[in-house]
Design a protein around this motif. Structure first.
Motif, PDB file in Angstrom:
ATOM      1  N   GLN A 369      21.527 -64.005 -42.054  1.00 24.75           N
ATOM      2  CA  GLN A 369      21.356 -64.110 -40.607  1.00 24.75           C
ATOM      3  C   GLN A 369      22.039 -62.926 -39.902  1.00 24.75           C
ATOM      4  OE1 GLN A 369      19.362 -66.422 -38.929  1.00 24.75           O
ATOM      5  NE2 GLN A 369      19.715 -64.827 -37.403  1.00 24.75           N
ATOM      6  N   TRP A 370      23.241 -62.568 -40.364  1.00 19.80           N
ATOM      7  CA  TRP A 370      23.933 -61.417 -39.767  1.00 19.80           C
ATOM      8  C   TRP A 370      23.123 -60.143 -39.919  1.00 19.80           C
ATOM      9  CZ3 TRP A 370      25.583 -56.690 -41.430  1.00 19.80           C
ATOM     10  CH2 TRP A 370      26.488 -55.996 -40.613  1.00 19.80           C
ATOM     11  N   TRP A 371      22.529 -59.974 -41.098  1.00 25.86           N
ATOM     12  CA  TRP A 371      21.741 -58.769 -41.366  1.00 25.86           C
ATOM     13  C   TRP A 371      20.529 -58.700 -40.447  1.00 25.86           C
ATOM     14  CZ3 TRP A 371      21.659 -54.075 -42.680  1.00 25.86           C
ATOM     15  CH2 TRP A 371      20.535 -53.428 -43.186  1.00 25.86           C
ATOM     16  N   SER A 372      19.839 -59.819 -40.266  1.00 23.75           N
ATOM     17  CA  SER A 372      18.682 -59.829 -39.366  1.00 23.75           C
ATOM     18  C   SER A 372      19.108 -59.558 -37.923  1.00 23.75           C
ATOM     19  CB  SER A 372      17.953 -61.180 -39.455  1.00 23.75           C
ATOM     20  OG  SER A 372      17.251 -61.297 -40.670  1.00 23.75           O
ATOM     21  N   ASP A 373      20.238 -60.144 -37.524  1.00 24.84           N
ATOM     22  CA  ASP A 373      20.736 -59.882 -36.165  1.00 24.84           C
ATOM     23  C   ASP A 373      21.060 -58.399 -35.995  1.00 24.84           C
ATOM     24  OD1 ASP A 373      20.504 -62.558 -35.585  1.00 24.84           O
ATOM     25  OD2 ASP A 373      22.629 -63.018 -35.942  1.00 24.84           O
ATOM     26  N   TYR A 374      21.639 -57.800 -37.023  1.00 24.72           N
ATOM     27  CA  TYR A 374      21.988 -56.389 -36.937  1.00 24.72           C
ATOM     28  C   TYR A 374      20.729 -55.518 -36.870  1.00 24.72           C
ATOM     29  CZ  TYR A 374      23.850 -51.806 -37.939  1.00 24.72           C
ATOM     30  OH  TYR A 374      24.151 -50.475 -37.866  1.00 24.72           O
ATOM     31  N   LEU A 375      19.702 -55.879 -37.648  1.00 26.11           N
ATOM     32  CA  LEU A 375      18.444 -55.134 -37.586  1.00 26.11           C
ATOM     33  C   LEU A 375      17.842 -55.227 -36.180  1.00 26.11           C
ATOM     34  CD1 LEU A 375      16.719 -55.969 -41.011  1.00 26.11           C
ATOM     35  CD2 LEU A 375      17.986 -53.905 -40.370  1.00 26.11           C
TER      36      LEU A 375
END
Length: 392
Positions: A369-375
């Motif tokens: 989820q963090w990775w998608s938010d960062y993208l």
């Protein structure tokens, strides 16, 4: 009834009622009369028949039975035909690869490597093959500029010879030490964008892609889930656990031959629902444009990237994994093993891999989820540099 026309020293021509004629040599050995066929006339002339008789006659004078030698030669030829490099390679692929559950792509590649050797040594009895024969076959591949193929073919040949040793079909591996005689392959890395700002621009360009919706959605999903392109492209809707938000990629489709569970972020779930509107009625998530019975081409994403102006030296579909690995590791927020598990990598340290059995699932869910938010932040144009990761 057939009749004979005699020549000399035991040679005669046997004439059959249908008109066919066969040269024979009559001799005695150990007090017993025997006959030996020397070939049909007119294919074998009288002069040739006499030469063959003389060869056989010398063996008889030495006390040897030429008919028994011929039978042994035929048996040896039949045995060698079954023990040819090609036949042993086919047995190796069946026993050590197909029966072991290797991926179809791996098996196809092995067959291709064998096919490169077949013209040179395929028909040769495996126990008679010398290192120079294998080297000459490999050099033919190398001279075409295919250094990596030559080295991989040597490795496959070595495995075939070792299989032959185990099966008592040969005594040594003539390919074992040929690696030093081959040119080292040119190492090429899959291109990837490792600058956050430039990667954000790529994500925006993907959103604006005007090609087929399936390719666009595939390009949008791939950076989030960190799988190999083929693992995603060959996906089936039955693998998606909508309730648990997990994509269960079966073992036969993964490089490590083990089930790979991918936690899905909210962003990926939205993209999957959009994709489901296009292909939800089919088994395959990414069917070919021409037929839903086939999968999308393995080159579809890379070709789309090229049309968008991103050359192969700048980014590839597989390069999305390198981008994720680099950014996640440099963020300092996640355990390296959790990142490796998300990338479905094997442990390079064998002992560590035996004892490190945890799959870091809870951390992987948070990281996804963090990775998608960062993208999303990169896509929005927020100028985040590597040093900003640890502050997020």
């Amino acid at each position: 009834m057939p009749f004979r026309k005699t020549d000399s020293k035991g040679l005669y021509l046997e004439v059959f009622p249908n008109g066919s004629k066969l040269w024979r040599y009559k001799f005695r050995i150990a007090g017993k009369e025997k006959r030996m066929a020397l070939g049909a006339w007119p294919d074998i002339s009288l002069a040739d028949a006499r030469k063959r008789r003389d060869v056989a006659r010398l063996k008889v004078l030495d006390g040897n039975d030429p008919t028994l030698e011929r039978k042994r030669a035929k048996r040896l030829a039949r045995m060698n035909a079954g023990n040819s490099f090609k036949s042993v390679a086919e047995d190796f692929i069946k026993v050590r690869m197909e029966n072991s559950g290797k991926a179809p792509a791996t098996i196809r590649k092995a067959r291709w490597y064998v096919s490169l050797l077949v013209p040179s040594i395929g028909a040769r009895p495996i126990n008679d093959i010398e290192p120079i024969e294998v080297l000459e076959a490999l050099k033919k591949i190398e001279r075409k500029g295919h250094r990596e193929s030559a080295n991989r073919t040597r490795a496959l040949a070595s495995r075939v010879f070792r299989h032959g040793i185990v099966c008592a079909l040969c005594k040594s591996d003539p390919a074992a030490h040929l690696g030093d005689a081959l040119a080292s392959p040119v190492v090429t890395h899959r291109a990837a964008i490792l600058d956050p700002i430039k990667f954000g621009q790529l994500l925006r360009d993907i959103d604006e892609y005007t090609g087929t919706p399936l390719v666009r959605i595939a390009m949008q999903i791939l950076p989030h889930i960190m799988t190999r392109p083929g693992e995603m492209r060959l996906g089936k809707w039955s693998e998606i656990d909508w309730g648990q938000k997990i994509w269960n990629i079966p073992a036969e489709r993964t490089k490590l031959r083990r089930l790979h569970a991918v936690p899905l972020s909210e962003q990926v779930m939205l993209l999957l629902r959009e994709l489901h509107c296009h292909t939800g009625g089919f088994e395959k998530m990414f069917p070919a444009q021409q037929s839903h019975l086939k999968y999308m081409s393995e080159n579809s994403i890379n070709q789309a990237l090229r049309r968008m102006g991103y050359g192969p030296d700048l980014v590839t579909a597989h390069g999305f994994r390198s981008t994720a690995s680099t950014f996640l590791n440099e963020s300092g927020k996640w355990h390296p093993d959790a990142i490796e598990r998300s990338l479905a990598h094997g442990d390079s340290n064998a002992i560590r891999g035996i004892y490190n059995r945890g799959n870091y699932w809870d951390e992987r869910v948070q990281m996804a989820q963090w990775w998608s938010d960062y993208l999303d932040e990169l896509r929005s144009g927020r100028k985040i540099v590597i040093g900003d990761f640890a502050k997020g």
